[in-house]
Motif scaffolding. Structure first.
Motif, PDB file in Angstrom:
ATOM      1  N   GLY A   1       0.804  -1.076  -0.126  1.00  0.00           N
ATOM      2  CA  GLY A   1       0.000   0.061  -0.033  1.00  0.00           C
ATOM      3  C   GLY A   1       0.763   1.168  -0.054  1.00  0.00           C
ATOM      4  O   GLY A   1       0.499   2.233  -0.689  1.00  0.00           O
ATOM      5  N   LEU A   2       1.861   1.181   0.871  1.00  0.00           N
ATOM      6  CA  LEU A   2       2.616   2.271   0.796  1.00  0.00           C
ATOM      7  C   LEU A   2       3.553   2.624  -0.537  1.00  0.00           C
ATOM      8  O   LEU A   2       3.516   3.836  -1.084  1.00  0.00           O
ATOM      9  N   VAL A   3       4.072   1.581  -1.197  1.00  0.00           N
ATOM     10  CA  VAL A   3       4.581   1.501  -2.448  1.00  0.00           C
ATOM     11  C   VAL A   3       3.477   2.193  -3.372  1.00  0.00           C
ATOM     12  O   VAL A   3       3.940   3.024  -4.379  1.00  0.00           O
ATOM     13  N   ALA A   4       2.418   1.634  -3.535  1.00  0.00           N
ATOM     14  CA  ALA A   4       1.292   2.030  -4.272  1.00  0.00           C
ATOM     15  C   ALA A   4       1.011   3.616  -4.164  1.00  0.00           C
ATOM     16  O   ALA A   4       1.110   4.449  -5.231  1.00  0.00           O
ATOM     17  N   VAL A   5       0.905   4.064  -2.962  1.00  0.00           N
ATOM     18  CA  VAL A   5       0.418   5.392  -2.621  1.00  0.00           C
ATOM     19  C   VAL A   5       1.539   6.389  -2.975  1.00  0.00           C
ATOM     20  O   VAL A   5       1.568   7.482  -3.728  1.00  0.00           O
ATOM     21  N   GLY A   6       2.820   5.926  -2.611  1.00  0.00           N
ATOM     22  CA  GLY A   6       4.100   6.540  -3.103  1.00  0.00           C
ATOM     23  C   GLY A   6       3.974   6.753  -4.477  1.00  0.00           C
ATOM     24  O   GLY A   6       4.665   8.154  -4.877  1.00  0.00           O
ATOM     25  N   LEU A   7       4.132   5.753  -5.192  1.00  0.00           N
ATOM     26  CA  LEU A   7       4.415   5.745  -6.707  1.00  0.00           C
ATOM     27  C   LEU A   7       3.093   6.788  -7.532  1.00  0.00           C
ATOM     28  O   LEU A   7       3.351   7.309  -8.149  1.00  0.00           O
ATOM     29  N   ILE A   8       1.985   6.635  -6.969  1.00  0.00           N
ATOM     30  CA  ILE A   8       0.734   7.517  -7.125  1.00  0.00           C
ATOM     31  C   ILE A   8       1.270   9.052  -7.039  1.00  0.00           C
ATOM     32  O   ILE A   8       1.165   9.979  -8.025  1.00  0.00           O
ATOM     33  N   LEU A   9       1.707   9.110  -5.856  1.00  0.00           N
ATOM     34  CA  LEU A   9       2.185  10.685  -5.391  1.00  0.00           C
ATOM     35  C   LEU A   9       3.323  11.060  -6.401  1.00  0.00           C
ATOM     36  O   LEU A   9       3.257  12.235  -6.778  1.00  0.00           O
ATOM     37  N   ALA A  10       4.497  10.298  -6.657  1.00  0.00           N
ATOM     38  CA  ALA A  10       5.433  10.638  -7.153  1.00  0.00           C
ATOM     39  C   ALA A  10       5.316  10.582  -8.923  1.00  0.00           C
ATOM     40  O   ALA A  10       5.816  11.566  -9.453  1.00  0.00           O
ATOM     41  N   LEU A  11       4.364   9.859  -9.384  1.00  0.00           N
ATOM     42  CA  LEU A  11       4.275  10.039 -10.948  1.00  0.00           C
ATOM     43  C   LEU A  11       3.066  10.324 -11.470  1.00  0.00           C
ATOM     44  O   LEU A  11       3.207  10.884 -12.583  1.00  0.00           O
ATOM     45  N   ALA A  12       2.022  10.333 -10.677  1.00  0.00           N
ATOM     46  CA  ALA A  12       0.762  10.959 -11.407  1.00  0.00           C
ATOM     47  C   ALA A  12      -0.043  11.843 -10.979  1.00  0.00           C
ATOM     48  O   ALA A  12      -0.802  12.724 -11.637  1.00  0.00           O
ATOM     49  N   VAL A  13       0.446  12.558  -9.506  1.00  0.00           N
ATOM     50  CA  VAL A  13      -0.258  13.703  -8.857  1.00  0.00           C
ATOM     51  C   VAL A  13       0.624  14.987  -9.405  1.00  0.00           C
ATOM     52  O   VAL A  13       1.805  15.116  -9.338  1.00  0.00           O
ATOM     53  N   ARG A  14      -0.195  15.945 -10.121  1.00  0.00           N
ATOM     54  CA  ARG A  14       0.419  17.199 -10.312  1.00  0.00           C
ATOM     55  C   ARG A  14      -0.086  18.427  -9.714  1.00  0.00           C
ATOM     56  O   ARG A  14      -0.659  18.999 -10.357  1.00  0.00           O
ATOM     57  N   VAL A  15      -0.035  18.321  -8.565  1.00  0.00           N
ATOM     58  CA  VAL A  15      -0.702  19.551  -7.729  1.00  0.00           C
ATOM     59  C   VAL A  15       0.499  20.307  -7.136  1.00  0.00           C
ATOM     60  O   VAL A  15       1.375  19.737  -6.843  1.00  0.00           O
ATOM     61  N   ASP A  16       0.327  21.731  -7.065  1.00  0.00           N
ATOM     62  CA  ASP A  16       1.247  22.586  -6.468  1.00  0.00           C
ATOM     63  C   ASP A  16       0.889  22.937  -5.011  1.00  0.00           C
ATOM     64  O   ASP A  16      -0.142  23.637  -4.999  1.00  0.00           O
ATOM     65  N   LEU A  17       1.650  22.529  -4.092  1.00  0.00           N
ATOM     66  CA  LEU A  17       1.413  22.797  -2.885  1.00  0.00           C
ATOM     67  C   LEU A  17       2.425  23.632  -2.290  1.00  0.00           C
ATOM     68  O   LEU A  17       3.551  23.477  -2.722  1.00  0.00           O
ATOM     69  N   PHE A  18       1.788  24.812  -1.611  1.00  0.00           N
ATOM     70  CA  PHE A  18       3.101  25.905  -1.208  1.00  0.00           C
ATOM     71  C   PHE A  18       3.852  24.876  -0.037  1.00  0.00           C
ATOM     72  O   PHE A  18       3.478  24.738   0.955  1.00  0.00           O
ATOM     73  N   GLY A  19       5.193  24.824  -0.319  1.00  0.00           N
ATOM     74  CA  GLY A  19       6.180  24.119   0.676  1.00  0.00           C
ATOM     75  C   GLY A  19       6.242  22.753   0.928  1.00  0.00           C
ATOM     76  O   GLY A  19       7.086  22.269   1.565  1.00  0.00           O
TER      77      GLY A  19
END
Length: 75
Positions: A8-26
């Motif tokens: 689950g951690l690997v899946a969530v991490g790869l989704i955040l790393a490769l698929a999410v393009r959101v700009d959050l401040f900081g």
């Protein structure tokens, strides 16, 4: 950490790393994703290694039990 939570951690991490393009401040979500993926991979390897270890085998010795008694002649 068990195998399921590691995957689950690997899946969530790869989704955040490769698929999410959101700009959050900081917060760099790409870096957070890679960190989660690496921690999940390390946890997966550790879980598999722990699951593959030999477990103690319990054997019974016949000399530990008392000898059988003669059958009761009253019956």
């Amino acid at each position: 950490m068990r195998i399921g939570s590691s995957i689950g951690l690997v899946a969530v991490g790869l989704i955040l790393a490769l698929a999410v393009r959101v700009d959050l401040f900081g917060i760099d979500l790409t870096m957070v994703g890679w960190i989660l993926a690496i921690v999940g991979a390390i946890g997966l390897v550790a879980s598999i290694v722990m699951a593959r270890q030999n477990r103690p085998v319990v054997t019974t010795r016949p000399d530990v039990y008392p000898p059988p008694r003669d059958p009761d002649v009253r019956y």
